[in-house]
Design an enzyme around this catalytic site. Structure first.
Site, PDB file in Angstrom:
ATOM      1  N   GLY A  50       0.877  -1.167   0.000  1.00 24.49           N
ATOM      2  CA  GLY A  50       0.000   0.000   0.000  1.00 24.49           C
ATOM      3  C   GLY A  50       0.916   1.219   0.000  1.00 24.49           C
ATOM      4  O   GLY A  50       1.854   1.296   0.816  1.00 24.49           O
ATOM      5  N   ALA A  51       0.654   2.159  -0.925  1.00 24.69           N
ATOM      6  CA  ALA A  51       1.601   3.255  -1.169  1.00 24.69           C
ATOM      7  C   ALA A  51       2.018   4.025   0.102  1.00 24.69           C
ATOM      8  O   ALA A  51       3.216   4.149   0.384  1.00 24.69           O
ATOM      9  CB  ALA A  51       1.018   4.190  -2.233  1.00 24.69           C
ATOM     10  N   ARG A  92      10.604  -1.243  -4.599  1.00 26.89           N
ATOM     11  CA  ARG A  92       9.442  -1.337  -5.505  1.00 26.89           C
ATOM     12  C   ARG A  92       9.401  -0.042  -6.326  1.00 26.89           C
ATOM     13  O   ARG A  92       9.700   1.030  -5.787  1.00 26.89           O
ATOM     14  CB  ARG A  92       8.116  -1.519  -4.726  1.00 26.89           C
ATOM     15  CG  ARG A  92       8.001  -2.887  -4.065  1.00 26.89           C
ATOM     16  CD  ARG A  92       6.606  -3.124  -3.518  1.00 26.89           C
ATOM     17  NE  ARG A  92       5.662  -3.520  -4.557  1.00 26.89           N
ATOM     18  CZ  ARG A  92       4.335  -3.609  -4.355  1.00 26.89           C
ATOM     19  NH1 ARG A  92       3.829  -3.317  -3.178  1.00 26.89           N
ATOM     20  NH2 ARG A  92       3.537  -3.985  -5.345  1.00 26.89           N
ATOM     21  N   GLN A 199      -5.386  -8.966  -2.478  1.00 23.06           N
ATOM     22  CA  GLN A 199      -5.433  -7.959  -1.402  1.00 23.06           C
ATOM     23  C   GLN A 199      -6.874  -7.655  -0.993  1.00 23.06           C
ATOM     24  O   GLN A 199      -7.133  -7.316   0.161  1.00 23.06           O
ATOM     25  CB  GLN A 199      -4.740  -6.669  -1.857  1.00 23.06           C
ATOM     26  CG  GLN A 199      -3.222  -6.754  -1.932  1.00 23.06           C
ATOM     27  CD  GLN A 199      -2.741  -7.151  -3.312  1.00 23.06           C
ATOM     28  OE1 GLN A 199      -3.443  -7.839  -4.042  1.00 23.06           O
ATOM     29  NE2 GLN A 199      -1.551  -6.725  -3.683  1.00 23.06           N
ATOM     30  N   ASP A 240      -1.367   4.617  -6.425  1.00 21.06           N
ATOM     31  CA  ASP A 240       0.059   4.485  -6.083  1.00 21.06           C
ATOM     32  C   ASP A 240       0.881   5.644  -6.631  1.00 21.06           C
ATOM     33  O   ASP A 240       1.949   5.956  -6.116  1.00 21.06           O
ATOM     34  CB  ASP A 240       0.607   3.161  -6.609  1.00 21.06           C
ATOM     35  CG  ASP A 240       0.089   2.023  -5.751  1.00 21.06           C
ATOM     36  OD1 ASP A 240      -1.068   1.613  -5.952  1.00 21.06           O
ATOM     37  OD2 ASP A 240       0.825   1.594  -4.838  1.00 21.06           O
ATOM     38  N   ASN A 250      -2.834   2.489 -10.179  1.00 26.37           N
ATOM     39  CA  ASN A 250      -3.281   1.742  -8.994  1.00 26.37           C
ATOM     40  C   ASN A 250      -3.228   0.256  -9.345  1.00 26.37           C
ATOM     41  O   ASN A 250      -2.878  -0.122 -10.475  1.00 26.37           O
ATOM     42  CB  ASN A 250      -4.694   2.182  -8.576  1.00 26.37           C
ATOM     43  CG  ASN A 250      -5.083   1.628  -7.208  1.00 26.37           C
ATOM     44  OD1 ASN A 250      -4.305   1.707  -6.262  1.00 26.37           O
ATOM     45  ND2 ASN A 250      -6.258   1.036  -7.101  1.00 26.37           N
TER      46      ASN A 250
HETATM   47  O1  MRU Z   1       0.797  -4.092  -4.557  1.00 28.73           O
HETATM   48  P1  MRU Z   1       0.144  -3.348  -3.428  1.00 28.73           P
HETATM   49  O2  MRU Z   1      -0.665  -4.213  -2.541  1.00 28.73           O
HETATM   50  O3  MRU Z   1       1.156  -2.504  -2.665  1.00 28.73           O
HETATM   51  O4  MRU Z   1      -0.842  -2.330  -4.138  1.00 28.73           O
HETATM   52  C1  MRU Z   1      -1.560  -1.420  -3.354  1.00 28.73           C
HETATM   53  C2  MRU Z   1      -2.536  -0.615  -4.111  1.00 28.73           C
HETATM   54  O5  MRU Z   1      -2.607  -0.670  -5.307  1.00 28.73           O
HETATM   55  C3  MRU Z   1      -3.379   0.341  -3.324  1.00 28.73           C
HETATM   56  O6  MRU Z   1      -4.617   0.500  -3.924  1.00 28.73           O
HETATM   57  C4  MRU Z   1      -2.675   1.704  -3.278  1.00 28.73           C
HETATM   58  O7  MRU Z   1      -1.356   1.583  -2.803  1.00 28.73           O
HETATM   59  C5  MRU Z   1      -3.397   2.682  -2.445  1.00 28.73           C
HETATM   60  S1  MRU Z   1      -3.219   2.273  -0.736  1.00 28.73           S
HETATM   61  C6  MRU Z   1      -3.878   3.411   0.257  1.00 28.73           C
END
Ligand code: MRU
Length: 350
Positions: A50-51, A92, A199, A240, A250
């Protein structure tokens, strides 16, 4: 949530505890990170994801790389700081919050060039704590602004996970859902399971239950039909990285959901803090998209679901063009319509 997603334990020579999200929902295990390598690995394997949560964790990860610096000269300290920031930046590629947080740690050090390494450690710990506190406050404001857009009684579709597991606070898109629920709007959340790493199924479904928000889990392939059936009145997801014109990266599958929302005349919103905007990119065309391993598709979480010899392509994110987004919900207010000018105006406001 009873367990904290991210927790710094102790003072400058402390450690970072992370709730291992790869084990949810069946196990709640705390990962104890004592080195930048521990944090790098946790980010890379999505133990923390999550970003905003990636950004906060990386800020503390920097501290782990410079915490034994008392005997160093200031220039040795600065060289180690740059090295650890460059290292963590490789964990990442897509979520800009990672680079935003690392830049902020480096900027803090540059603006305090007169301090010795020991004092600098204290200042960097305070900066990481400040990044965490600010994220919590941004989540709260996003929730308040976003809840106004959700009609009473609405079915709201969301994709991936954007709650307390993805941030240092209540979340981004999830904070909107939580606030609408707390206001008694009687919403019903539909959570896409979010292949390949689930997720939505593993994390959002868990957070809906933890918060007592009425919700239903659907497979990604069901979204069009659920919209057609009239069950969805709004879509809210996180992001993201958002380019200067509003194109938003995203989790993979978000773009399809935005297209489906357009086809069914349903507003599609993105909720994100200002730390997720990358105004150096004019459009989403140059947002780097992470590609993940074939194994996560063929053999997700240890269960083989495809022949191991098959070729796989696994982009982890996609980019939703600004014209499909009805509004960007930020801590500073809702950007609507989504244009380069409106984004600049709202982000510059205090
Ligand atoms: O690969 P992830 O689980 O890190 O991806 C997360 C997302 O795409 C979320 O939607 C995004 O980071 C927003 S989190 C508040």
């Amino acid at each position: 949530m009873t367990m904290k997603t991210i927790e710094w334990i102790g003072g400058v020579d402390g450690q970072l505890n992370l709730l291992d999200q790869t084990k949810l929902p069946t196990e709640t295990i705390i990962l104890e990170c004592k080195t930048p390598e521990d944090v790098f690995a946790a980010i890379r394997r999505l133990s923390v994801r999550g970003a905003p949560a990636i950004g906060v964790s990386a800020a503390y990860g920097v501290l782990l790389g410079v915490k034994n610096a008392a005997h160093q000269t200031r220039s040795e300290f600065d060289a180690d700081l740059t090295k650890v920031c460059q290292y963590l930046a490789e964990s990442r590629p897509t979520a800009v919050n990672l680079f935003w947080a690392l830049d902020r740690m480096q900027f803090t050090a540059q603006s305090q060039s007169g301090l010795d390494p020991q004092a600098m450690g204290e200042v960097l710990l305070e900066t990481a704590r400040e990044i965490e506190r600010e994220d919590r406050a941004m989540c709260e404001a996003i929730g308040k602004h976003g809840a106004e857009l959700i009609p009473a009684g609405a079915g709201v579709l969301t994709h991936c996970n954007t709650g307390a597991l993805a941030t240092a606070g209540a979340g981004t898109a999830f904070a909107v859902l939580l606030e609408a629920h707390r206001q008694g709007k009687k919403i019903h959340v539909y959570a896409d399971e979010t292949r390949p790493l689930l997720q939505g199924a593993r994390l959002t479904a868990w957070e809906l239950l933890q918060n007592g928000i009425p919700g239903t889990l659907i497979c990604d392939s069901m979204a069009a039909w659920v919209m057609k059936e009239g069950k969805i009145q709004a879509v809210v997801t996180g992001a993201d990285r958002i380019a200067a014109n509003g194109d938003s990266a995203n989790k993979i599958g978000t773009y399809s959901v935005a297209l489906l929302a357009k086809a069914h005349n349903i507003p599609f919103y993105i909720a994100a803090p200002s730390s997720t905007f990358d105004l150096s990119l004019p459009t989403g065309d140059s947002i780097p998209i992470e590609e993940r391993s074939a194994e996560e598709v063929i053999c997700g979480f240890g269960k083989q679901t495809a022949p191991s010899e098959i070729s796989v392509y696994s982009p982890a994110f996609d980019v939703t063009p600004a014209e499909l987004i009805a509004g960007l919900i930020t801590e500073k207010g809702v950007i609507q319509p989504v244009t380069t000018e409106n984004i600049a105006k709202v982000l510059q406001s205090i």
